[in-house]
Design a protein around this motif. Structure first.
Motif, PDB file in Angstrom:
ATOM      1  N   THR A 182      43.928  85.480  49.388  1.00 21.08           N
ATOM      2  CA  THR A 182      43.401  87.367  48.860  1.00 21.08           C
ATOM      3  C   THR A 182      44.922  87.097  47.967  1.00 21.08           C
ATOM      4  N   ASN A 183      44.713  88.135  47.059  1.00 22.55           N
ATOM      5  CA  ASN A 183      45.727  88.483  46.516  1.00 22.55           C
ATOM      6  C   ASN A 183      47.084  90.067  46.689  1.00 22.55           C
ATOM      7  N   PHE A 184      47.284  89.550  46.374  1.00 24.26           N
ATOM      8  CA  PHE A 184      48.412  91.521  45.464  1.00 24.26           C
ATOM      9  C   PHE A 184      48.521  91.518  47.029  1.00 24.26           C
ATOM     10  N   LEU A 185      49.275  90.523  47.565  1.00 30.35           N
ATOM     11  CA  LEU A 185      49.754  91.214  49.330  1.00 30.35           C
ATOM     12  C   LEU A 185      51.864  91.168  48.756  1.00 30.35           C
ATOM     13  N   ASP A 186      52.003  92.514  49.404  1.00 31.81           N
ATOM     14  CA  ASP A 186      52.805  92.778  49.196  1.00 31.81           C
ATOM     15  C   ASP A 186      53.699  91.859  51.088  1.00 31.81           C
ATOM     16  N   TRP A 187      54.939  91.457  50.804  1.00 34.33           N
ATOM     17  CA  TRP A 187      55.271  90.307  52.184  1.00 34.33           C
ATOM     18  C   TRP A 187      55.377  91.710  53.574  1.00 34.33           C
ATOM     19  N   GLY A 188      55.732  93.529  53.380  1.00 29.77           N
ATOM     20  CA  GLY A 188      56.387  93.703  54.282  1.00 29.77           C
ATOM     21  C   GLY A 188      54.786  93.681  54.991  1.00 29.77           C
ATOM     22  N   PHE A 189      53.776  92.660  55.208  1.00 28.77           N
ATOM     23  CA  PHE A 189      52.450  92.312  55.861  1.00 28.77           C
ATOM     24  C   PHE A 189      53.578  92.045  57.122  1.00 28.77           C
ATOM     25  N   PHE A 190      54.621  91.199  57.281  1.00 27.14           N
ATOM     26  CA  PHE A 190      55.262  90.621  58.437  1.00 27.14           C
ATOM     27  C   PHE A 190      56.256  91.670  58.883  1.00 27.14           C
ATOM     28  N   ASP A 191      56.299  92.852  58.219  1.00 22.11           N
ATOM     29  CA  ASP A 191      56.965  93.803  59.253  1.00 22.11           C
ATOM     30  C   ASP A 191      56.318  94.386  59.886  1.00 22.11           C
ATOM     31  N   SER A 192      56.452  93.307  60.716  1.00 22.51           N
ATOM     32  CA  SER A 192      55.459  93.799  61.969  1.00 22.51           C
ATOM     33  C   SER A 192      56.103  93.597  63.539  1.00 22.51           C
ATOM     34  N   SER A 193      55.444  94.323  64.518  1.00 21.81           N
ATOM     35  CA  SER A 193      55.988  93.778  65.990  1.00 21.81           C
ATOM     36  C   SER A 193      55.522  92.668  66.307  1.00 21.81           C
ATOM     37  N   PRO A 194      56.395  91.057  66.228  1.00 20.28           N
ATOM     38  CA  PRO A 194      55.699  90.124  67.054  1.00 20.28           C
ATOM     39  C   PRO A 194      53.991  90.514  68.070  1.00 20.28           C
ATOM     40  N   ASP A 195      54.479  91.423  69.141  1.00 16.58           N
ATOM     41  CA  ASP A 195      52.839  91.216  69.557  1.00 16.58           C
ATOM     42  C   ASP A 195      51.585  91.664  67.954  1.00 16.58           C
ATOM     43  N   GLU A 196      51.819  92.753  67.645  1.00 18.17           N
ATOM     44  CA  GLU A 196      51.085  92.763  66.211  1.00 18.17           C
ATOM     45  C   GLU A 196      50.843  91.385  65.762  1.00 18.17           C
ATOM     46  N   LEU A 197      51.550  91.025  64.960  1.00 19.53           N
ATOM     47  CA  LEU A 197      51.476  89.650  64.693  1.00 19.53           C
ATOM     48  C   LEU A 197      50.683  88.699  65.432  1.00 19.53           C
ATOM     49  N   GLU A 198      50.996  88.315  66.503  1.00 22.02           N
ATOM     50  CA  GLU A 198      50.014  87.888  67.211  1.00 22.02           C
ATOM     51  C   GLU A 198      48.687  87.919  67.066  1.00 22.02           C
ATOM     52  N   SER A 199      47.906  89.442  66.894  1.00 16.82           N
ATOM     53  CA  SER A 199      46.957  89.929  67.507  1.00 16.82           C
ATOM     54  C   SER A 199      46.247  89.109  66.174  1.00 16.82           C
ATOM     55  N   LEU A 200      46.857  89.514  65.120  1.00 18.51           N
ATOM     56  CA  LEU A 200      46.410  89.989  63.401  1.00 18.51           C
ATOM     57  C   LEU A 200      46.761  88.143  62.991  1.00 18.51           C
ATOM     58  N   TRP A 201      47.085  87.254  63.063  1.00 22.07           N
ATOM     59  CA  TRP A 201      46.973  86.016  63.131  1.00 22.07           C
ATOM     60  C   TRP A 201      45.757  85.380  63.836  1.00 22.07           C
ATOM     61  N   LYS A 202      45.749  85.781  65.129  1.00 24.28           N
ATOM     62  CA  LYS A 202      44.873  85.098  66.010  1.00 24.28           C
ATOM     63  C   LYS A 202      43.354  84.600  65.503  1.00 24.28           C
ATOM     64  N   PRO A 203      42.884  84.867  64.459  1.00 21.09           N
ATOM     65  CA  PRO A 203      41.328  85.213  63.189  1.00 21.09           C
ATOM     66  C   PRO A 203      41.209  84.048  62.602  1.00 21.09           C
ATOM     67  N   LEU A 204      42.994  83.655  62.427  1.00 17.26           N
ATOM     68  CA  LEU A 204      43.502  82.477  60.972  1.00 17.26           C
ATOM     69  C   LEU A 204      43.885  81.395  61.675  1.00 17.26           C
ATOM     70  N   THR A 205      44.226  80.934  62.834  1.00 16.94           N
ATOM     71  CA  THR A 205      44.563  80.073  63.225  1.00 16.94           C
ATOM     72  C   THR A 205      43.414  78.702  63.661  1.00 16.94           C
ATOM     73  N   ASP A 206      42.056  79.001  62.843  1.00 19.23           N
ATOM     74  CA  ASP A 206      41.013  77.717  62.682  1.00 19.23           C
ATOM     75  C   ASP A 206      40.867  77.474  61.435  1.00 19.23           C
ATOM     76  N   LEU A 207      41.785  78.229  60.405  1.00 18.14           N
ATOM     77  CA  LEU A 207      41.636  77.978  58.944  1.00 18.14           C
ATOM     78  C   LEU A 207      42.260  77.013  58.291  1.00 18.14           C
ATOM     79  N   LYS A 208      41.582  76.441  57.550  1.00 19.88           N
ATOM     80  CA  LYS A 208      41.476  75.381  57.067  1.00 19.88           C
ATOM     81  C   LYS A 208      41.663  74.887  55.294  1.00 19.88           C
ATOM     82  N   TYR A 209      41.704  76.255  54.897  1.00 19.59           N
ATOM     83  CA  TYR A 209      41.471  76.185  53.750  1.00 19.59           C
ATOM     84  C   TYR A 209      41.806  77.918  53.449  1.00 19.59           C
ATOM     85  N   LEU A 210      43.264  77.818  53.222  1.00 18.30           N
ATOM     86  CA  LEU A 210      44.981  79.345  52.747  1.00 18.30           C
ATOM     87  C   LEU A 210      45.122  79.325  51.642  1.00 18.30           C
TER      88      LEU A 210
END
Length: 417
Positions: A182-210
């Motif tokens: 993905t492109n054109f992300l601003d860094w505000g993606f990480f300006d979230s609560s720890p709980d929200e980030l954990e749930s957002l990141w779960k679909p990505l924990t098996d990533l081989k290509y990022l």
């Protein structure tokens, strides 16, 4: 053929291209049923070509939808919400009794519809493993004559919202990706609560290509840009990115690009200057190793040579491809780093791109002087020789004309002066 185990038939179909799948399905009824799943392994959705209709025709056939593994969505604007965009539309100098306003606003309503349908359809693709989310910059890219006023857009998370929406859908659908770009992300993606980030990141924990591309390049008009960068830098320095990257234990390819501008604004003028990106330590966890990492691509980071070579050496058993673009060594020398890379690593592919900055060290003849090599200004032949030197390992490269990093950069300096 009917006696073949079903698993074997699936393996056969998985090796075929779509044309051969269609042919093999004609062999018998069981092949026809099993082969349906392999008729559409990937989908490319493009705005302007009615992507919702294409997607609807696929998800309406569960046998075909079941086999979709890859979706690429090209190209939608980062403002997918009319709520976020309405103030922007209201402040555009539209003229012509609002005709241009109506056209632009209508276009965003259309874009929003297609993207929301795309998200709605994702849970019906249970084998989805790769997503390519290609985003356009905002309104004034679509209509060059229009200027988005300074106060018109949200401060931080304009570009992050569609990405967050995607991850929420994947999380609630139980889909875990193996590849994401993905492109054109601003860094505000990480300006979230720890709980929200954990749930957002779960679909990505098996990533081989990022592949992540972060920047505020399209937010140059915002008088708040410096404040946004300062806020996001504090978040990243605290470990928001590196801590989550450390969760990707299966990662094979890491491609991360940081590009932003810093803005100086007053009532008379506004100027922009390019940044050197982020410190490597904000991206890479300290002393952490990805056990399967084969490809590293880094753009717009700054570091020192000892930190860079330590990071690369930790992956020397697996690392084979290295791309460094617009990388700055703050007070150390590229000549020493290149010799270390060639000595420590066994690369099969290497690329040094963009503006390369460094500084000669005390042991070098030009101690204290700045190093700057704009790699994009040299000839392609010389560029290839530099990359061949880096990937040669301990092999003799005298036939290339280079026996040392000094010889390389003597040639580079002659090449662009």
């Amino acid at each position: 053929m009917d006696r073949l185990p079903t698993e074997t038939i699936h393996r056969i179909f998985a090796l075929l291209d779509v044309a051969d799948v269609k042919s093999l399905r004609l062999a018998c009824k069981s092949f026809s049923i099993i082969g349906t799943e392999y008729l559409c392994p990937s989908i490319v959705l493009e705005l302007g070509l009615d992507p919702s209709h294409k997607l609807r025709s696929i998800v309406s056939q569960p046998g075909i939808a079941k086999g979709v593994q890859s979706v690429a969505f090209y190209s939608f604007p980062i403002l997918v919400s009319r709520l976020a965009a309405n103030d922007c539309f209201a402040q555009i100098n539209v003229g012509n009794n609002g005709v241009v306003h109506d056209l632009i606003h209508g276009a965003f309503v259309n874009f929003e519809y297609h993207y929301l349908y795309f998200l709605h359809a994702l849970p019906q693709l249970p084998k989805l493993r790769f997503v390519n989310l290609d985003m356009l910059p905002y309104v004034n890219h679509l209509e060059p004559g229009l200027l988005v006023l300074h106060e018109s857009l949200p401060i931080v998370t304009v570009a992050s919202q569609p990405f967050k929406m995607l991850l929420r859908v994947l999380f609630h659908s139980g889909i875990k990706l193996e590849g994401l770009t993905t492109n054109f992300l601003d860094w505000g993606f990480f300006d979230s609560s720890p709980d929200e980030l954990e749930s957002l990141w779960k679909p990505l924990t098996d990533l081989k290509y990022l592949r992540f591309e972060f920047h505020n390049r399209r937010l140059v008009q915002l008088i708040h840009s410096d404040r946004v960068v300062t806020r996001c830098n504090a978040i990243l320095e605290a470990g928001a990115l590196r801590n989550h990257l450390a969760q990707l234990a299966e990662l094979r390819t890491m491609d991360i690009n940081f590009f932003f501008t810093t803005i100086t604004y007053d009532i008379h003028q506004m100027t922009a200057s390019w940044s050197t990106g982020l410190p490597l330590g904000w991206v890479v966890p300290h002393e952490f190793t990805w056990p399967y990492l084969k490809t590293i691509r880094l753009s717009y980071v700054h570091t020192e040579r000892h930190e860079m070579i330590n990071f690369l050496s930790r992956h020397k058993q697996t690392l084979r491809v290295l791309h460094l673009s617009n990388v700055t060594l703050l007070s150390t020398s590229w000549l020493i780093l290149l010799a270390d890379i060639r000595k420590e690593l066994r690369l099969t592919e290497a690329h040094l791109c963009g503006h390369i900055w460094g500084r000669y060290e005390i042991t070098e003849a030009r101690a204290g002087q700045e190093q700057h090599w704009p790699m994009h200004q040299i000839s392609s032949a010389l560029h290839d020789q530099v990359n061949e030197y880096l990937s040669a390992g301990e092999e003799d490269v005298s036939g290339m004309g280079f026996t040392s990093p000094e010889a390389i950069f003597n040639a580079i300096e002659l090449g662009f002066h």
